[in-house]
Structures are given as C-alpha cells and as structure tokens.
Design a protein around this motif. Structure first.
Motif, PDB file in Angstrom:
ATOM      1  N   ARG A 268      97.486  43.931  43.450  1.00  0.00           N
ATOM      2  CA  ARG A 268      98.032  45.397  43.785  1.00  0.00           C
ATOM      3  C   ARG A 268      96.849  46.255  43.131  1.00  0.00           C
ATOM      4  O   ARG A 268      95.694  45.394  42.616  1.00  0.00           O
ATOM      5  N   TYR A 269      96.906  48.183  43.662  1.00  0.00           N
ATOM      6  CA  TYR A 269      95.717  48.633  42.578  1.00  0.00           C
ATOM      7  C   TYR A 269      96.201  49.959  43.177  1.00  0.00           C
ATOM      8  O   TYR A 269      97.606  50.639  43.642  1.00  0.00           O
ATOM      9  N   ALA A 270      95.988  50.730  41.681  1.00  0.00           N
ATOM     10  CA  ALA A 270      96.142  52.125  41.990  1.00  0.00           C
ATOM     11  C   ALA A 270      95.078  53.187  41.303  1.00  0.00           C
ATOM     12  O   ALA A 270      94.313  52.902  40.653  1.00  0.00           O
ATOM     13  N   VAL A 271      95.379  54.700  42.071  1.00  0.00           N
ATOM     14  CA  VAL A 271      94.176  54.801  41.868  1.00  0.00           C
ATOM     15  C   VAL A 271      94.525  56.150  40.881  1.00  0.00           C
ATOM     16  O   VAL A 271      95.991  56.470  40.250  1.00  0.00           O
ATOM     17  N   ARG A 272      94.102  56.795  40.180  1.00  0.00           N
ATOM     18  CA  ARG A 272      93.735  57.469  38.589  1.00  0.00           C
ATOM     19  C   ARG A 272      92.407  58.899  38.681  1.00  0.00           C
ATOM     20  O   ARG A 272      91.755  58.311  39.686  1.00  0.00           O
ATOM     21  N   ALA A 273      93.156  60.333  38.908  1.00  0.00           N
ATOM     22  CA  ALA A 273      92.035  60.778  38.290  1.00  0.00           C
ATOM     23  C   ALA A 273      91.983  61.039  37.349  1.00  0.00           C
ATOM     24  O   ALA A 273      92.735  61.214  36.562  1.00  0.00           O
ATOM     25  N   MET A 274      91.153  60.815  36.076  1.00  0.00           N
ATOM     26  CA  MET A 274      91.183  61.159  34.874  1.00  0.00           C
ATOM     27  C   MET A 274      89.484  62.086  34.476  1.00  0.00           C
ATOM     28  O   MET A 274      89.233  62.385  35.079  1.00  0.00           O
ATOM     29  N   SER A 275      90.765  62.859  33.223  1.00  0.00           N
ATOM     30  CA  SER A 275      89.657  63.483  32.690  1.00  0.00           C
ATOM     31  C   SER A 275      89.551  64.156  30.984  1.00  0.00           C
ATOM     32  O   SER A 275      91.042  64.212  30.914  1.00  0.00           O
TER      33      SER A 275
ATOM     34  N   GLN B  92      88.343  47.335  37.487  1.00  0.00           N
ATOM     35  CA  GLN B  92      88.140  48.633  37.777  1.00  0.00           C
ATOM     36  C   GLN B  92      86.927  48.939  38.954  1.00  0.00           C
ATOM     37  O   GLN B  92      86.067  48.737  38.847  1.00  0.00           O
ATOM     38  N   ILE B  93      87.262  50.094  39.272  1.00  0.00           N
ATOM     39  CA  ILE B  93      86.399  50.750  40.269  1.00  0.00           C
ATOM     40  C   ILE B  93      85.829  51.703  40.014  1.00  0.00           C
ATOM     41  O   ILE B  93      86.657  53.394  39.890  1.00  0.00           O
ATOM     42  N   HIS B  94      84.876  52.177  39.766  1.00  0.00           N
ATOM     43  CA  HIS B  94      83.991  53.821  39.198  1.00  0.00           C
ATOM     44  C   HIS B  94      82.785  54.579  40.025  1.00  0.00           C
ATOM     45  O   HIS B  94      82.934  53.193  40.670  1.00  0.00           O
ATOM     46  N   ARG B  95      82.765  55.621  40.007  1.00  0.00           N
ATOM     47  CA  ARG B  95      81.982  55.981  40.078  1.00  0.00           C
ATOM     48  C   ARG B  95      80.131  55.527  39.520  1.00  0.00           C
ATOM     49  O   ARG B  95      80.498  55.364  37.937  1.00  0.00           O
ATOM     50  N   GLU B  96      79.588  55.254  39.468  1.00  0.00           N
ATOM     51  CA  GLU B  96      78.302  54.603  39.200  1.00  0.00           C
ATOM     52  C   GLU B  96      77.947  56.019  37.727  1.00  0.00           C
ATOM     53  O   GLU B  96      78.079  57.277  37.512  1.00  0.00           O
ATOM     54  N   GLY B  97      78.487  55.549  36.411  1.00  0.00           N
ATOM     55  CA  GLY B  97      78.184  56.897  35.957  1.00  0.00           C
ATOM     56  C   GLY B  97      79.260  57.416  34.739  1.00  0.00           C
ATOM     57  O   GLY B  97      79.471  57.978  33.943  1.00  0.00           O
ATOM     58  N   PHE B  98      80.253  57.161  35.189  1.00  0.00           N
ATOM     59  CA  PHE B  98      81.821  57.837  35.055  1.00  0.00           C
ATOM     60  C   PHE B  98      81.218  57.401  33.913  1.00  0.00           C
ATOM     61  O   PHE B  98      81.912  58.037  33.048  1.00  0.00           O
ATOM     62  N   GLN B  99      81.910  56.312  33.754  1.00  0.00           N
ATOM     63  CA  GLN B  99      82.418  55.500  32.135  1.00  0.00           C
ATOM     64  C   GLN B  99      81.386  55.623  31.168  1.00  0.00           C
ATOM     65  O   GLN B  99      81.831  56.263  30.326  1.00  0.00           O
ATOM     66  N   GLU B 100      80.134  55.988  31.326  1.00  0.00           N
ATOM     67  CA  GLU B 100      79.429  56.528  30.200  1.00  0.00           C
ATOM     68  C   GLU B 100      79.573  58.355  30.200  1.00  0.00           C
ATOM     69  O   GLU B 100      80.089  58.360  28.440  1.00  0.00           O
ATOM     70  N   THR B 101      79.784  58.571  31.057  1.00  0.00           N
ATOM     71  CA  THR B 101      79.940  60.695  30.486  1.00  0.00           C
ATOM     72  C   THR B 101      81.373  61.110  30.699  1.00  0.00           C
ATOM     73  O   THR B 101      81.686  61.890  30.051  1.00  0.00           O
ATOM     74  N   PHE B 102      82.298  60.258  31.916  1.00  0.00           N
ATOM     75  CA  PHE B 102      83.307  60.577  31.895  1.00  0.00           C
ATOM     76  C   PHE B 102      83.190  62.397  32.565  1.00  0.00           C
ATOM     77  O   PHE B 102      84.552  63.440  32.828  1.00  0.00           O
TER      78      PHE B 102
ATOM     79  N   ILE C  16      89.224  68.899  42.117  1.00  0.00           N
ATOM     80  CA  ILE C  16      88.327  67.576  43.136  1.00  0.00           C
ATOM     81  C   ILE C  16      88.606  66.979  44.820  1.00  0.00           C
ATOM     82  O   ILE C  16      88.834  65.827  44.971  1.00  0.00           O
ATOM     83  N   GLY C  17      90.052  67.408  45.208  1.00  0.00           N
ATOM     84  CA  GLY C  17      90.181  67.692  46.258  1.00  0.00           C
ATOM     85  C   GLY C  17      91.160  66.167  46.263  1.00  0.00           C
ATOM     86  O   GLY C  17      92.234  65.652  45.490  1.00  0.00           O
ATOM     87  N   GLN C  18      91.201  65.169  47.219  1.00  0.00           N
ATOM     88  CA  GLN C  18      91.794  64.471  47.609  1.00  0.00           C
ATOM     89  C   GLN C  18      91.088  63.293  46.832  1.00  0.00           C
ATOM     90  O   GLN C  18      91.163  62.076  46.845  1.00  0.00           O
ATOM     91  N   ASN C  19      89.809  63.510  45.150  1.00  0.00           N
ATOM     92  CA  ASN C  19      89.193  62.434  45.164  1.00  0.00           C
ATOM     93  C   ASN C  19      90.259  62.000  44.034  1.00  0.00           C
ATOM     94  O   ASN C  19      90.476  62.480  43.403  1.00  0.00           O
ATOM     95  N   ALA C  20      89.151  61.379  43.753  1.00  0.00           N
ATOM     96  CA  ALA C  20      89.659  60.396  42.261  1.00  0.00           C
ATOM     97  C   ALA C  20      88.821  59.640  41.707  1.00  0.00           C
ATOM     98  O   ALA C  20      87.551  59.343  41.892  1.00  0.00           O
ATOM     99  N   HIS C  21      88.742  59.616  39.880  1.00  0.00           N
ATOM    100  CA  HIS C  21      87.758  58.855  39.658  1.00  0.00           C
ATOM    101  C   HIS C  21      87.862  57.417  38.533  1.00  0.00           C
ATOM    102  O   HIS C  21      86.879  56.834  38.410  1.00  0.00           O
ATOM    103  N   GLU C  22      89.764  56.604  38.787  1.00  0.00           N
ATOM    104  CA  GLU C  22      89.264  55.100  38.654  1.00  0.00           C
ATOM    105  C   GLU C  22      89.850  54.472  39.545  1.00  0.00           C
ATOM    106  O   GLU C  22      91.362  55.379  40.137  1.00  0.00           O
TER     107      GLU C  22
ATOM    108  N   LYS D 152      82.550  63.150  39.409  1.00  0.00           N
ATOM    109  CA  LYS D 152      81.469  61.623  39.222  1.00  0.00           C
ATOM    110  C   LYS D 152      83.208  60.497  39.683  1.00  0.00           C
ATOM    111  O   LYS D 152      83.437  60.483  39.157  1.00  0.00           O
ATOM    112  N   SER D 153      83.183  61.518  40.735  1.00  0.00           N
ATOM    113  CA  SER D 153      84.641  60.598  41.243  1.00  0.00           C
ATOM    114  C   SER D 153      84.289  59.893  42.320  1.00  0.00           C
ATOM    115  O   SER D 153      82.717  59.565  42.459  1.00  0.00           O
ATOM    116  N   ILE D 154      85.144  58.711  42.923  1.00  0.00           N
ATOM    117  CA  ILE D 154      84.640  58.164  43.307  1.00  0.00           C
ATOM    118  C   ILE D 154      84.310  58.136  45.028  1.00  0.00           C
ATOM    119  O   ILE D 154      84.628  58.759  45.098  1.00  0.00           O
TER     120      ILE D 154
END
Lengths: 408, 241
Positions: free
Chosen positions: A94-101, A60-70, A214-220, A74-76
């Motif tokens: 394969r990869y898939a983009v996700r926005a989550m909260s 997975q790819i995240h913004r640093e710290g997103f995993q800890e605080t959600f 978050i516009g066109q951004n995503a978290h994961e 903190k989008s990518i």
C-alpha cells in the motif's frame, strides 16, 4: 573412545546433586539467553510496528532535501509517474500520498504550532493508525472538506471538542503568502505518542494542496511493503529505483536512525548478558569439574598407574564436561522454550513506555525462533567443553604418584 | 638401554629420590641398588616413612627418581616419555593398592577388562580372559556387580584379577591387605602365592603385614631410604619348593 564416553556419562551421575546444581545453573543461563534473544526480537518488532504503523510507514519518498527543511516548495517530482510506478511495484503493498507543512492552529482558547498533514483518508487508513486510535468523533466521514482530525493532547491544549471550530494558518508555496482556513473538529485520536497526539493535525489532501498552493503535488509518499523486512534492507533496489529525478526514497531504518541505534544497543546488551552468564557458568563448570576431579584423585592415580595415557585422562574430563553440557543444554533449551512460549502467549505490558523515540503501543510478545534453539545450545555446549579443557589439562598433566599421594 | 643376559625383572642402581616438603629437603630413597628376579615373591618391609611406597613408585615409573637408574623388564625407565611409561605399565605391570583400587562406576567385569581395552585386545578374547581370571580369584558370578556391592576382600580380589589378567611380568602390591580382616587377608595372600607358584608371575609387596612377610620368599627391609637387610627366607622358600 566408547570406554571413556561410558565412563564420563556414568561419572557425572556419581554425585547427582552436584550434577543437578551445575546442570541447572548452565541450563538457566541458556534459558536466559534464549529468552533475552526472543524478548529483543519481540521488542524490535514491536518498536518497528509502533514506529512505522502509527504514521511513518515502512518507507517514504520525498523530494531531496524536504526532510531537512520542510519547505513547501519541495514537492515530489513527477508525482503521477511515481504513483504509477508504485502501483506496478510488486513489493509495495500500500502507499498513501501526503501534503504537509508547518502551520498554526488556533481556537478561541489557544494557539499552537503543528504539522498540518493533508491525506487521502481511504488510503491513509492502511498506512497509519489514526482511524483506529480515534477516541471521539469519526474518521473523515461524510466527505466534508472542512473536517479536521487532531490528537487528544492538542485538543486539550486548544480546549476544543467534536464540532468546535479551529483555524489553520500556513504559508503558501513560492509566494509565502499566508493562507487561512476554518475547520471543524471531526475526530480526536489518542495514539499514546506525544509527537503525534500534540503536534499533528490531519485534513483532506485537496484542501491542503489548495492552502499550500501546490496544485496536484504532494510532499510525501508513505509506503507499506509486502514484507516488513524490506524497510530495514538498505540494499533493496527499490530505494535506488525511486531515488531519481530529484526524489529520495528511504526506509524506516534511515528515517529513524535512532531506532537502528537502539537495536544495536539491544544487541550489545544481549552480548553483555551472554558474557556475564557465560562467565558465571564458566566458573560453575570449572568448580564442578575440579571438585569432581579432586574427589577422585586416587582413582585417577590408579587409572594412570594401570596404563591410561595422559591424553586419555584429559579426554575423560573433556567427555565429562561434554556430558554435563549435553544434559544442561537439553534442560536449558526446554526451560527456555517453556518460559518464552508462556511469555509469548501472555505478552508483557510495556505500553506507554517510550524508548529511543518510540512509544510501545501494544503488548510486547517475545518471539521464538528456531535459531535460538540451535545457536545458543551449540555455543553453550562448545563453551562448556572449552572450559573443560582447563581441568582436562590438569588431569592429563597429573603425576600418578602425586595424585595418589595427595588424595590422602 | 636394554640390559641383556639378565633374569632380572627389576634392576636398580644407586636409586635416590629427594623431594621437598614445605621447603625442607626429604631424602626418601638413598642409593638403593638391587635386583628382583623373575618369579620372585618378595616383600619390602620397614617402618612408615622408610621409603617403601616411594620405591614401588620409582620402579614402576609412577614417579621420577632424582638420581640413579632403574630397569624394568630390561628397559631403562628414565629414557621413556610419559606416554611410553603408561604403555609400558599397561603391558608389563599389574598394580594392587591398599584401597579405592577399582573404578566405582564400572562393573567387576568392566574393571578387570579395563587394561585389555587399553591394550586393544579383541572383545571375545577379553571376555574369555576376564571370566577365566574371575574364576581363578573365586569371583565367578560377580561379573555384573558394581564394586560398591562387594566386600573389601572381594574388591581386593577383583584388583588382583585386574592386575594379573594381562599377564604382566610383575605385580606390584602396595599394602594390599591393610584394610582387610585377618581371615580375608590370609585368603588373599594365599591366592597371590598360588598365582606366583602356578604361573611364575613375579610379586613385589610393600607391606607391614607379618602374614605376607612370613610367606614371602625374600624380605627386603628398608630403613631411612636404605636397604637395611635383604634376605631369603628359608622357611617360605621351602614351602614354595
């Protein structure tokens, strides 16, 4: 040398029943080792598949710290650039983009805190098994932006079914304002993973981006590689190449540290099983060789008397241990092959059982590997011969006169 | 130390053997001094516990003495290591025991060949000598049999063949006829006496068997670990002459 090999080979067949019992004990020990190893490989693969294929992905790819605080903010960083690089990365399948909260989901009957996940349904179906686990409704069919797919346990809690309405409430990025949207239940899945069945709800990515502001951004970004070994390989350059600009790329081994710890526990269990088996086998070998030795005390005395050197007597016993080991290893390897092959063809049903935070979803298939038939037979052989050193030393040190005297 | 100018195969000087049985000191041999000359056909006799087998074990290096000295074929045994003793026995002594003499998983031929294999005798020579000696003991045609398929007498003949095949200086036989019927025992004794007369090989027996005593040229009687009597038997000597 040939003389003692010949003697040893013939000697172990002097008492066929004893050789059979000792050989069977060693062989079963070896077969158990082979089977345990195959079972653990199969279990690890099953657990990795269960953990990564359900939703997590192999990396997975995240913004640093997103995993800890959600935190929604903190989008990518540079999502478009990261996506383009992933498209060009040869080891990425394969990869898939996700926005989550975190969000609140409510129905007329109940309310619950969940993780709201915005997904691209076409890409997501290669990364997660939500589409395969549907037990009711469909998987984002008809492109309706108000479709929502939830787990069966959440549906039970909210007392909703296909077509019913639910409301999602989430805090928006930067302002913290609450966004509220109504959705219709379009699909209900059952993954047999409590966390996913009760704690998640899936909506379309654009809708999630809109709600979270978050516009066109995503978290994961969830990634599946061309080989399932990559997710475990911390030295893979991929992780450092994508851990730039404030983003962080991690394999499942870091995302699910408890899984790696469980595997270490399994490896320890294998070692423990091996130690116990080897201990039992060792006693069996010592007993067999000493019984055989005591039965032939006079014969050994005669052999020493006519000029057999002490070292040669020891060598004879060692060769007998080696001959016993050779027979046992062949038997054990064959037994291990048959039992493991049979078990691998029918599978073991552990489905629904949770271990280290992972629920087995498929049948567990022990996996045969060539190394199992090289490593374990080799060690059992070496171990048997090493154990044979004790009676061999005894035979070598035996005084011929005493040997003949004590045989009566 | 080598003993020179001596025709002795065995020479013992004040040999004493003491061992402990359940904490009790047992004097198996009490200062035995004697000599066995080349070509002798000698029997050591005495009641059970008189020290016959212990004496044979001491002079062959199978057991260590407590005190005294033993020379075999001119060599002082107490100066030899375990390995040297093994090699020395292999090259200089032939053994015949009461029973369980042979290695049961080896054929007659392989049993007889065993010592020569230890000596590193070439295969062709081994085969020649094995067949020659089997013929000598009347067991030609039995080469491929396992000992379990032979009678007691035949097994002892194989043991004799094994004992003499490497042409040792001395053949030690510990109660060789104890498990044989009278007819077989006499045949075996006669055979060994013939070998002694034809080849000059030295034979030393430990026995209770009067038939061996009658045929022995020299009789050594042991009692309580001491030589009670040591005599040349005129009748037997006469027969041999």
């Amino acid at each position: 040398m040939t003389l003692y090999l010949k003697l040893a080979w013939r000697n172990i067949f002097r008492n066929k029943r004893r050789t059979f019992i000792a050989g069977t004990a060693i062989g079963i020990g070896l077969a158990a080792l082979i089977y345990t190893d195959a079972l653990i490989i199969g279990m690890e693969r099953n657990m990795i598949d269960s953990a990564t294929a359900s939703f997590l992905g192999e990396g997975q790819i995240h913004r640093e710290g997103f995993q800890e605080t959600f935190e929604v903010e903190k989008s990518i960083v540079n999502l478009a650039d990261v996506s383009a690089r992933l498209d060009a990365e040869p080891i990425v399948d394969r990869y898939a983009v996700r926005a989550m909260s975190f969000a609140m989901i409510s129905s007329p009957a109940n309310v619950s805190m969940i993780s709201m996940v915005g997904i691209e349904p076409e890409k997501e179906q290669y990364l997660s098994q939500i589409d395969e686990a549907l037990i009711d409704g469909g998987y984002f069919e008809g492109n309706n932006r108000r479709d929502i797919v939830i787990g069966s346990k959440l549906a039970d809690l909210l007392e909703v079914g296909i077509g019913d309405r639910v409301v999602l409430t989430a805090a928006q990025a930067h302002t913290g304002d609450l966004a509220q949207e109504m959705f219709r239940i379009s699909g209900i899945y059952y993954l047999n993973v409590a966390e996913l069945d009760r704690g998640m709800a899936f909506i379309g990515l654009p809708m999630a981006q809109q709600m979270l502001n978050i516009g066109q951004n995503a978290h994961e970004i969830a990634v599946r590689f061309t080989s399932n070994e990559y997710g475990r390989d911390r030295s893979l350059p991929f992780w450092s190449e994508f851990s730039t600009d404030g983003n962080e790329a991690q394999g499942w081994v870091d995302l699910l540290p408890q899984l790696e710890a469980a595997f270490e526990l399994s490896d320890f269990s294998t070692i423990l099983v091996a130690i116990i088996l080897f201990g039992v086998v060792a006693l069996g070998i010592i007993n067999t060789l000493f019984m055989s030795l005591y039965e032939r005390m006079f014969e050994f005395g005669v052999m020493r008397a006519v000029g057999t050197r002490p070292l040669a007597m020891g060598r004879l016993i060692l060769f007998e241990a080696a001959a016993l080991a050779a027979i046992s290893v062949v038997f054990g390897a064959l037994l291990g092959l048959v039992v493991t092959w049979w078990s691998a063809s029918v599978g073991i049903d552990y489905s629904g059982i949770e271990f280290a935070g992972v629920t087995f979803r498929e049948l567990l298939y022990p996996e045969l590997a060539l190394m199992q038939f090289i490593k374990y037979p080799f060690w059992v052989f070496v171990f048997t011969v090493v154990i044979g050193l004790y009676p061999a030393t005894y035979a070598a040190r035996m005084s011929p006169a005493r040997a003949m005297r004590e045989s009566f | 130390m080598n003993v020179q100018n001596n025709n002795s195969v065995i020479l013992t000087e004040n040999v004493t053997k003491e061992y402990h049985d359940n904490g009790v000191a047992v004097h198996a041999l009490n200062g035995i001094s004697m000599s066995i000359e080349r070509g002798e056909f000698t029997a050591i006799v005495g009641p059970s516990g008189s020290g016959k087998t212990t004496f044979l074990n001491i002079i062959s290096g199978l057991d260590r003495l407590t005190q005294g000295k033993t020379w075999l074929a001119g060599k002082l045994l107490s100066e030899m290591s375990g390995r040297e003793l093994s090699d020395f026995r292999r090259d200089h002594i032939g053994f015949i025991f009461q029973a369980y003499n042979l290695i049961p998983v080896l054929t007659v031929e392989e049993n007889v060949e065993y010592i020569m294999l230890l000596q590193g005798v070439p295969k062709t020579e081994r085969r020649e000598r094995v067949h020659g000696v089997l013929e000598q003991v009347g067991l030609e045609g039995y080469a491929d049999r396992l000992p379990t398929r032979l009678s007691g007498g035949q097994q002892q003949r194989v043991a004799v063949a094994r004992a003499i095949v490497s042409r040792p200086a001395l053949v030690l036989a510990d109660e060789p006829t104890a498990n044989l019927d009278s007819h077989t025992a006499v045949g075996l004794i006669e055979m060994m006496r013939d070998l002694n007369q034809e080849s000059g090989m030295t034979f030393l027996f430990s026995t209770h068997d009067v038939r061996i005593m009658e045929r022995a040229r020299r009789l050594i009687v042991l009692e309580d670990g001491r030589i009670a009597r040591d005599e040349i038997q005129a009748a037997a000597a006469g027969r041999q002459a």
